[in-house]
Design a protein around this motif. Sequence first.
Motif, short mmCIF file in Angstrom:
data_model
loop_
_atom_site.label_atom_id
_atom_site.label_comp_id
_atom_site.label_asym_id
_atom_site.label_seq_id
_atom_site.Cartn_x
_atom_site.Cartn_y
_atom_site.Cartn_z
N ALA A 1 5.74 0.27 0.33
CA ALA A 1 4.99 -0.81 -0.29
C ALA A 1 3.65 -0.36 -0.82
N ASP B 1 7.59 -10.18 1.79
CA ASP B 1 6.35 -9.45 1.60
C ASP B 1 6.64 -8.10 0.95
N ASP B 2 5.58 -7.38 0.58
CA ASP B 2 5.75 -6.14 -0.17
C ASP B 2 6.60 -5.12 0.58
N ARG C 1 9.01 -5.58 2.71
CA ARG C 1 10.43 -5.94 2.69
C ARG C 1 11.02 -5.79 1.29
#
Length: 467
Positions: free
Chosen positions: A256, A455-456, A458
Amino acid sequence: MTTLADPVPGGRPGDLERVAALTAELTARGVHGIVLAYVDTAGVGRVKTIPTARLEAAAAWGVGMSPVFDTFLADDSIVTTDVLGSPDGDLRLYPDLDRLVVLAGQPGWAWAPVDRITQEGESHPGCSRTFLRRIVARAAEEHGLTFRAAIEVEWAFGLGDAPDGEFVPAASGPAYGAVRQVELSDCAADLYAAFAAQGVDVDQIHPEYAAGQFEISVGALDPVAAADRSVLVRQTIRAVARRHGLRVSFSPAVLAEGVGNGGHLHLSCWREGVNLHAGGDGRYGLTAEAESFAAGVLARLPALTAVTTPSPASYLRLRPSQWAGVFAAWGRETREAALRMVTGTTGRRAQEANMEVKPVDLAANPYLAFGCVIAAGLDGLTASRTLPEEITGDPARYGPDEAAALGVRRLPVSLPGAVEEFRADEVLRAALGPVLADAVTAVRRGEAAAVDGLDDARVAAAYRWTY
């Protein structure tokens, strides 16, 4: 000369003697199977394989595959358009025998890209390779242009025995560092050998910036062959790495945070053997036509991102001040600009000068990416566009007023934003045709919906091992 009973519906007559000789050669070289490869709208490589003995039948009649893959998402779920995504119908995959390669990294296998043809013998309107070929032909017919093209390929080496789904860098050395090259030197040497055996001319392989990251630069070809080569290069890297117990990711964002994997496009316009990006009266040797072509690409970059950065993970990579080219601006050798003019070394500029399109990653279907970039350039050429003032340095430093005065615009910051730009762009949609344009929209919207609420970290995990 004896030929197959009927011409290949794709328009290339099958030569019985040629196919028989090729089959015999492959068999003698220990090739047992042939990978028939294409790339879907989501940028995922899809394949079927045939035994070598079936090559003659495949060349004459193709190999069946459903058209539903035009609306597959990266997670293999399916979206629909008014004509695509149903369980109905069939297509035929026709191998391009001129591009068939024995795979040095996969003993016993050969590889060939395919064209997708309907059962009635017509080009499938969703075939991205056919689309690129059509755009290249249009450039030749209407403007007398040919192109030299290449795609940079970046990837991250991970340990093959890492916990399922996780990324553990396979090298610990610094960016561009000798330590990292030494740690993975056996694998890199085998890559050089495999590419040499496969006829891929490699300019360089080097450690890149992110953890475990490397990059390969290869020689330029015509756009269709360059897109084919990009697919072949990734097939080879993946196979050779696996033989060394490693796993590779070409995803735009392996993690991420940090710098992701790019797939920058390099493209130059030529006429009658002369490079139009050198020797002209314009800035840095650009001819008026090369400038108009580049200006057309620059003007349509916001819409192009739906094709060149097509994954939710792409927008984890497209961050300012990371050399990803997130601002619609141009400059000579300016790696923060979305459009970088590469002039080449003095004495080699007539051969080397080109433009680099930076907001591109390897989730992009390379045929769609090249085709849409060329379509944008041709529109700029027809309209005699000119480039705005160039930038130097990092455009992130500009305030809103200065950026507006220079025409510097932030590219879309999300996939839904890119889709809206694409839907409003009549030139790109017309170039693709309604079937492909609608597939692009449906697949991009499907990808965005698939990660809604994640979220980033994931999002990065969802695409890590898809590309």
